[in-house]
Enzyme design. Structure first.
Site, PDB file in Angstrom:
ATOM      1  N   GLU A  40       0.827  -1.204   0.000  1.00 35.93           N
ATOM      2  CA  GLU A  40       0.000   0.000   0.000  1.00 35.93           C
ATOM      3  C   GLU A  40       0.859   1.251   0.000  1.00 35.93           C
ATOM      4  O   GLU A  40       1.934   1.267   0.583  1.00 35.93           O
ATOM      5  CB  GLU A  40      -0.852   0.023   1.282  1.00 35.93           C
ATOM      6  CG  GLU A  40      -1.847  -1.085   1.340  1.00 35.93           C
ATOM      7  CD  GLU A  40      -2.606  -1.115   2.664  1.00 35.93           C
ATOM      8  OE1 GLU A  40      -2.723  -0.062   3.313  1.00 35.93           O
ATOM      9  OE2 GLU A  40      -3.073  -2.205   3.020  1.00 35.93           O
TER      10      GLU A  40
ATOM     11  N   CYS B 157       3.453   8.357   0.969  1.00 38.92           N
ATOM     12  CA  CYS B 157       3.845   7.471   2.054  1.00 38.92           C
ATOM     13  C   CYS B 157       4.100   6.103   1.431  1.00 38.92           C
ATOM     14  O   CYS B 157       3.200   5.514   0.835  1.00 38.92           O
ATOM     15  CB  CYS B 157       2.702   7.417   3.068  1.00 38.92           C
ATOM     16  SG  CYS B 157       2.945   6.190   4.363  1.00 38.92           S
TER      17      CYS B 157
ATOM     18  N   CYS C   6       5.039  -7.022   7.998  1.00 36.71           N
ATOM     19  CA  CYS C   6       6.013  -6.501   8.953  1.00 36.71           C
ATOM     20  C   CYS C   6       6.167  -7.544  10.055  1.00 36.71           C
ATOM     21  O   CYS C   6       5.211  -8.254  10.372  1.00 36.71           O
ATOM     22  CB  CYS C   6       5.506  -5.190   9.557  1.00 36.71           C
ATOM     23  SG  CYS C   6       6.661  -4.388  10.688  1.00 36.71           S
TER      24      CYS C   6
ATOM     25  N   CYS D  33       3.729  -4.696  16.487  1.00 34.20           N
ATOM     26  CA  CYS D  33       3.080  -3.651  17.285  1.00 34.20           C
ATOM     27  C   CYS D  33       1.582  -3.958  17.395  1.00 34.20           C
ATOM     28  O   CYS D  33       0.920  -4.262  16.409  1.00 34.20           O
ATOM     29  CB  CYS D  33       3.287  -2.271  16.651  1.00 34.20           C
ATOM     30  SG  CYS D  33       5.021  -1.797  16.548  1.00 34.20           S
TER      31      CYS D  33
ATOM     32  N   CYS E 274      -1.217  -2.097  15.178  1.00 34.45           N
ATOM     33  CA  CYS E 274      -0.934  -1.884  13.754  1.00 34.45           C
ATOM     34  C   CYS E 274      -1.465  -3.010  12.878  1.00 34.45           C
ATOM     35  O   CYS E 274      -1.275  -4.190  13.182  1.00 34.45           O
ATOM     36  CB  CYS E 274       0.576  -1.736  13.579  1.00 34.45           C
ATOM     37  SG  CYS E 274       1.073  -1.506  11.871  1.00 34.45           S
TER      38      CYS E 274
ATOM     39  N   CYS F 200      -1.973   2.443   7.027  1.00 33.19           N
ATOM     40  CA  CYS F 200      -1.424   1.402   6.159  1.00 33.19           C
ATOM     41  C   CYS F 200      -1.613   0.008   6.724  1.00 33.19           C
ATOM     42  O   CYS F 200      -1.517  -0.214   7.907  1.00 33.19           O
ATOM     43  CB  CYS F 200       0.043   1.664   5.896  1.00 33.19           C
ATOM     44  SG  CYS F 200       0.227   2.763   4.518  1.00 33.19           S
TER      45      CYS F 200
HETATM   46  N1  SAH Z   1       7.709   0.474  11.058  1.00 36.16           N
HETATM   47  C1  SAH Z   1       7.873   1.885  11.080  1.00 36.16           C
HETATM   48  C2  SAH Z   1       7.140   2.637   9.998  1.00 36.16           C
HETATM   49  C3  SAH Z   1       5.748   2.217   9.641  1.00 36.16           C
HETATM   50  S1  SAH Z   1       4.382   2.684  10.620  1.00 36.16           S
HETATM   51  C4  SAH Z   1       7.528   2.433  12.433  1.00 36.16           C
HETATM   52  O1  SAH Z   1       7.076   1.690  13.268  1.00 36.16           O
HETATM   53  O2  SAH Z   1       7.771   3.609  12.673  1.00 36.16           O
HETATM   54  C5  SAH Z   1       4.246   4.427  10.570  1.00 36.16           C
HETATM   55  C6  SAH Z   1       3.682   5.001  11.858  1.00 36.16           C
HETATM   56  O3  SAH Z   1       2.291   4.650  12.015  1.00 36.16           O
HETATM   57  C7  SAH Z   1       4.366   4.490  13.104  1.00 36.16           C
HETATM   58  O4  SAH Z   1       4.556   5.534  14.002  1.00 36.16           O
HETATM   59  C8  SAH Z   1       3.367   3.479  13.635  1.00 36.16           C
HETATM   60  O5  SAH Z   1       3.567   3.190  14.987  1.00 36.16           O
HETATM   61  C9  SAH Z   1       2.079   4.182  13.320  1.00 36.16           C
HETATM   62  N2  SAH Z   1       0.893   3.337  13.342  1.00 36.16           N
HETATM   63  C10 SAH Z   1       0.748   2.055  13.002  1.00 36.16           C
HETATM   64  N3  SAH Z   1      -0.512   1.633  13.162  1.00 36.16           N
HETATM   65  C11 SAH Z   1      -1.198   2.692  13.610  1.00 36.16           C
HETATM   66  C12 SAH Z   1      -2.557   2.905  13.981  1.00 36.16           C
HETATM   67  N4  SAH Z   1      -3.444   1.931  13.902  1.00 36.16           N
HETATM   68  N5  SAH Z   1      -2.896   4.138  14.392  1.00 36.16           N
HETATM   69  C13 SAH Z   1      -2.001   5.143  14.468  1.00 36.16           C
HETATM   70  N6  SAH Z   1      -0.721   5.005  14.129  1.00 36.16           N
HETATM   71  C14 SAH Z   1      -0.312   3.797  13.714  1.00 36.16           C
END
Ligand code: SAH
Length: 345
Positions: free
Chosen positions: A92, A105, A112, A116, A119, A333
């Site tokens: 995406e 973006c 991944c 987290c 996510c 994403c």
């Molecule tokens: N792996 C990297 C980059 C991808 S995610 C990282 O963790 O930074 C980009 C950002 O979106 C990160 O800050 C991540 O924690 C956040 N993110 C992921 N899922 C999310 C969600 N459901 N709501 C808000 N932020 C989110």
């Protein structure tokens, strides 16, 4: 196997081309077609002879992204793309329009492995790394589709960029190359969940990009409950790496903090975050968490977000609350790919 031509920089392409007995200027010509015009096939390189185009097609492949799905937000014209890669995998990307230009973006991996809890990208783990060319071609495809020039890049899509280090660095060099799109590193942000070894490697590259750290919690207890990576590198190791990064590069770090109701959004958390980051050259970006059905994370209320921001501002920090772009199109994403894979199965 055919070579991935879009991942070669001009020097590498030149040695390939001259090694096959062709003059050097052909490499410059081909590179321009690939990176400035953004063609997806050799047949479009109309100032090359047919036999040369065929010869290139025999030795090289242009990895391009095919638009599988495109969603346009009714509120703010943010566009979300689901791209199909040459092996059938999906990634995406998001196009956002700001006053200063177009930002894309990009994703760095299919899936991944960081895990987290809030996510959507990580729910089924990682499938594979993207090549430098596949990261580039997300941008090229979006430019072609909209007939625009992209000026800013954020590596905040699917995947952990520092878990695909070499391809990401290659991508950064290609996208900022003056023979290609020539996007300044100052217009690029790279976001990491806190891969400390990667942060140390990155500071040695001394790139003027913006490093974003997905911090999301002020204590190890809360952070570990949200982000398994914290078990490998805890907050004090991460903050030490950030301080070393700023010392080495003089660049301001951006800390991302996704506010999850009842988890990390109390005034106490804001104060602890403030003392953790005290004295650092940084910016804090608060993001009301995007609710993903499978994760069960609830978005903080506007009042709690405001209170959290105000507490930090009172302590002297530069704080922004991220505007939610494309909230009607699953712009966070990972959600689009996930829904598509689910529907296919
Ligand atoms: N792996 C990297 C980059 C991808 S995610 C990282 O963790 O930074 C980009 C950002 O979106 C990160 O800050 C991540 O924690 C956040 N993110 C992921 N899922 C999310 C969600 N459901 N709501 C808000 N932020 C989110």
């Amino acid at each position: 196997m055919k070579k991935d031509i879009l991942s070669l920089d001009l020097t590498e392409l030149t040695s390939e081309i001259t090694a096959s007995g062709l003059p050097k200027f052909r490499a410059t010509q081909i590179y321009r077609w690939l990176h400035k015009v953004g063609v997806t096939s050799f047949s479009e390189m109309t100032d090359l002879s047919l036999s040369l185009r065929e010869a290139l097609d025999d030795s090289f492949v242009i990895f391009s992204c095919n638009i599988e799905k495109k969603l346009v937000s009714e509120y703010d014209s943010t566009m979300k793309y689901l791209f199909k890669l040459h092996d059938g995998e999906f990634v995406e990307s998001v196009l956002m329009k700001y006053k200063y230009g177009y930002t894309v973006c990009v994703s760095s991996q299919v899936g991944c492995r960081m895990g987290c809890k809030f996510c959507a990208s990580t729910l089924s783990g990682v499938v594979r790394n993207l090549t430098a060319s596949e990261i580039l071609s997300q941008i090229y495809a979006i430019q072609r589709d909209n007939d625009i020039r992209v000026s800013h890049i954020v590596m905040m899509g699917m995947g952990e960029p520092l878990d695909n280090y070499d391809n990401v660095i290659k991508f950064l060099h290609l996208i900022s190359d003056e023979n290609g799109l020539n996007i300044s590193m100052r217009h690029i942000s790279l976001s990491t969940c806190g891969v400390v070894t990667g942060i140390y490697k990155l500071m040695e590259e001394n790139l003027p990009l913006t490093l974003s750290i997905s911090l999301h919690a002020p204590t190890d207890e809360i952070r570990t409950s949200m982000m398994p990576v914290n078990k490998k590198w805890n907050i004090s190791q991460l903050i030490k790496a950030c301080k070393d990064y700023t010392q080495k590069t003089s660049r301001r770090i951006s800390f991302e903090y996704a506010l999850v109701s009842g988890v990390n959004d109390s005034v106490d958390c804001a104060k602890k975050l403030g003392s953790l980051l005290k004295g650092m050259l940084c910016h804090i970006n608060l993001i009301p968490v995007n609710e993903v059905k499978e994760t069960g994370c609830k978005e903080s209320s506007p009042a709690d977000v405001k209170r959290f921001a105000a507490t930090l501002e009172k302590m002297g920090f530069a704080v922004t609350v991220r505007r939610k772009l494309g909230s009607d199109i699953d712009a966070a994403c990972g959600q689009l790919r996930r829904n598509t894979i689910k529907n296919e199965r």
